[in-house]
Design a protein around this motif. Structure first.
Motif, mmCIF file in Angstrom:
data_model
loop_
_atom_site.group_PDB
_atom_site.id
_atom_site.type_symbol
_atom_site.label_atom_id
_atom_site.label_comp_id
_atom_site.label_asym_id
_atom_site.label_seq_id
_atom_site.Cartn_x
_atom_site.Cartn_y
_atom_site.Cartn_z
ATOM 1 N N GLU A 196 0.857 -1.241 0.095
ATOM 2 C CA GLU A 196 -0.079 0.100 0.094
ATOM 3 C C GLU A 196 0.895 1.202 -0.050
ATOM 4 N N PHE A 197 1.948 1.194 0.737
ATOM 5 C CA PHE A 197 2.860 2.339 0.741
ATOM 6 C C PHE A 197 3.426 2.701 -0.708
ATOM 7 N N LEU A 198 3.824 1.617 -1.584
ATOM 8 C CA LEU A 198 4.163 2.086 -2.797
ATOM 9 C C LEU A 198 3.125 2.500 -3.747
ATOM 10 N N SER A 199 1.901 2.103 -3.528
ATOM 11 C CA SER A 199 0.717 2.835 -4.237
ATOM 12 C C SER A 199 0.518 4.311 -3.997
ATOM 13 N N MET A 200 1.132 4.888 -2.554
ATOM 14 C CA MET A 200 0.929 6.125 -2.374
ATOM 15 C C MET A 200 2.276 6.880 -2.881
ATOM 16 N N PHE A 201 3.508 5.960 -2.686
ATOM 17 C CA PHE A 201 4.552 6.511 -2.962
ATOM 18 C C PHE A 201 4.624 6.993 -4.368
ATOM 19 N N LYS A 202 4.105 6.347 -5.079
ATOM 20 C CA LYS A 202 4.013 6.799 -6.673
ATOM 21 C C LYS A 202 3.082 8.058 -7.081
ATOM 22 N N LYS A 203 2.601 8.341 -6.089
ATOM 23 C CA LYS A 203 1.643 9.689 -6.594
ATOM 24 C C LYS A 203 2.204 10.899 -5.814
ATOM 25 N N ARG A 304 -1.144 13.482 1.712
ATOM 26 C CA ARG A 304 -1.012 14.773 2.266
ATOM 27 C C ARG A 304 -0.248 14.818 3.590
ATOM 28 N N SER A 305 -0.586 14.117 4.555
ATOM 29 C CA SER A 305 0.198 13.835 5.806
ATOM 30 C C SER A 305 1.601 13.423 5.656
ATOM 31 N N PHE A 306 1.860 12.382 4.624
ATOM 32 C CA PHE A 306 2.898 11.691 4.384
ATOM 33 C C PHE A 306 3.988 12.891 3.646
ATOM 34 N N SER A 307 3.276 13.687 2.722
ATOM 35 C CA SER A 307 4.098 14.593 2.302
ATOM 36 C C SER A 307 4.767 15.711 3.056
ATOM 37 N N GLU A 308 3.799 15.959 3.898
ATOM 38 C CA GLU A 308 4.102 17.250 4.986
ATOM 39 C C GLU A 308 5.254 16.828 5.938
ATOM 40 N N THR A 309 5.111 15.556 6.300
ATOM 41 C CA THR A 309 6.040 15.011 7.190
ATOM 42 C C THR A 309 7.251 14.877 6.715
ATOM 43 N N SER A 310 7.297 14.238 5.684
ATOM 44 C CA SER A 310 8.561 14.201 4.874
ATOM 45 C C SER A 310 9.253 15.470 4.659
ATOM 46 N N LYS A 311 8.690 16.715 4.160
ATOM 47 C CA LYS A 311 9.218 18.012 4.235
ATOM 48 C C LYS A 311 9.463 18.375 5.259
#
Length: 346
Positions: A196-203, A304-311
């Motif tokens: 599931e993570f890779l599906s999100m990562f690709k976006k 959204r949360s994943f992108s914000e946390t990474s940044k």
């Protein structure tokens, strides 16, 4: 030294008279306990070639449940023998019943939540089976657990688990922050959340890549995983790394460890990443693993949360590394001493 028979659902292969463990943690644990006891290791047979050479004199590999039980019963002629069960599974549970009937001293080592794993892998209907085994074994054993959520009664012991030795704290390398370089170190199994993570990562809409260090428990899952990756050049799947120095070097080449698991006990990879001053990102399902350590960040399981946390991690990297430096890290030698002290106490 006293005799200690270690029973494990772990799968072990044999090649040219040498034995190899699938899981590095289940290599160092019996080897570490062998410093304090005469360890005999009873495990299951793997049909695949595993990676981690076992340095033990007494290893018995069972091809089926009947042979596994036979190996257990054959140890009863030994005097002053105690039994150390690693995780509760059908194999170790049936073994426990014989140990209980013959009034042997048993210790059970809980690494992760079997309730959660059975629910995720087999479905809700299966949890009662595990729970029944759990109640019978823990009620008649001395319990050691990697987290207090796994066993809450006062007669249990919480162990500070670790795969770290002094090498993990030497020759630190500065990270390359030109883009997010995720690292995932785990088995490529469904409960680890990597599909599931890779599906999100690709976006994602920021510059990033990910390396996945591990392998699936079957060749079919391995091939399925490769097909999910496809031709995406930002997803690297080099396979399993058994050499510890090579693994340390791999952490150094990345800047964030991502652990997308749905269920975990106390994953060793978290301390490994923190020891190399690399922040860790997890999702809310396993927020219980933080235990006061600095450098672990929790994201919701959405883009959204994943992108914000990474940044946030990349933008505040130096300060986060300073905070990580204030953590206290357990060492594997201390883990072995803790466990041996509990066994000798009883």
């Amino acid at each position: 030294m006293d005799n200690l028979v270690v029973l494990n659902n772990e799968k072990v292969s044999r090649e040219n008279g040498e034995f190899f463990s699938r899981n590095y943690n289940f290599k160092i644990l019996p080897e570490g306990l062998n410093r304090y006891f005469n360890v005999e290791y009873i495990v299951r047979k793997s049909n695949a070639q595993e990676h981690h050479k076992l340095n033990l004199n007494k290893i018995k590999v069972a091809s089926n449940i009947f042979q596994f039980i036979y190996f257990v019963l054959s140890t009863f002629k030994q005097k002053n023998t105690k039994y150390y069960i690693i995780t509760i599974s059908p194999y170790t549970f049936i073994s426990f019943l014989f140990l209980f009937i013959f009034r042997k001293k048993v210790f059970v080592y809980l690494i992760s939540s079997g309730h959660e794993e059975w629910k995720f892998i087999l479905g809700k209907w299966s949890v009662w089976i595990y729970h029944l085994m759990y109640l019978i074994v823990t009620s008649n054993s001395t319990v050691l657990a990697l987290h207090d959520r796994l066993y809450r009664k006062k007669n249990g012991y919480v162990i500070s688990s670790s795969t770290l030795d002094e090498k993990w704290f030497q020759n630190y390398k500065e990270p390359n922050l030109d883009k997010v370089r995720f690292l995932n170190v785990s088995r490529v199994n469904p409960e680890k959340g990597i599909y599931e993570f890779l599906s999100m990562f690709k976006k994602i809409n920021f510059s990033a890549e990910i390396s996945i260090i591990g392998k699936a428990k079957s060749s079919a899952l391995q091939e399925k995983f490769k097909s999910i990756i496809g031709e995406d050049k930002n997803i690297k799947f080099p396979g399993y790394i058994s050499d510890r120095q090579e693994l340390i070097n791999t952490y150094d080449l990345h800047n964030i460890l991502i652990l997308p698991s749905y269920t975990e006990g106390q994953p060793y990879v978290v301390d490994e990443a923190l020891a190399r001053r690399r922040p860790v990102m997890i999702f809310e399902d396993i927020s219980h693993i933080i235990k006061g350590r600095k450098g672990i960040f929790v994201s919701k399981r959405d883009l959204r949360s994943f992108s914000e946390t990474s940044k946030y991690i990349i933008d505040n990297y130096k300060k986060i590394q300073t905070d990580i430096g204030n953590n206290k890290f357990p060492l594997e030698k201390n883990m072995f001493k803790q466990i041996s002290d509990v066994i000798n106490k009883h």
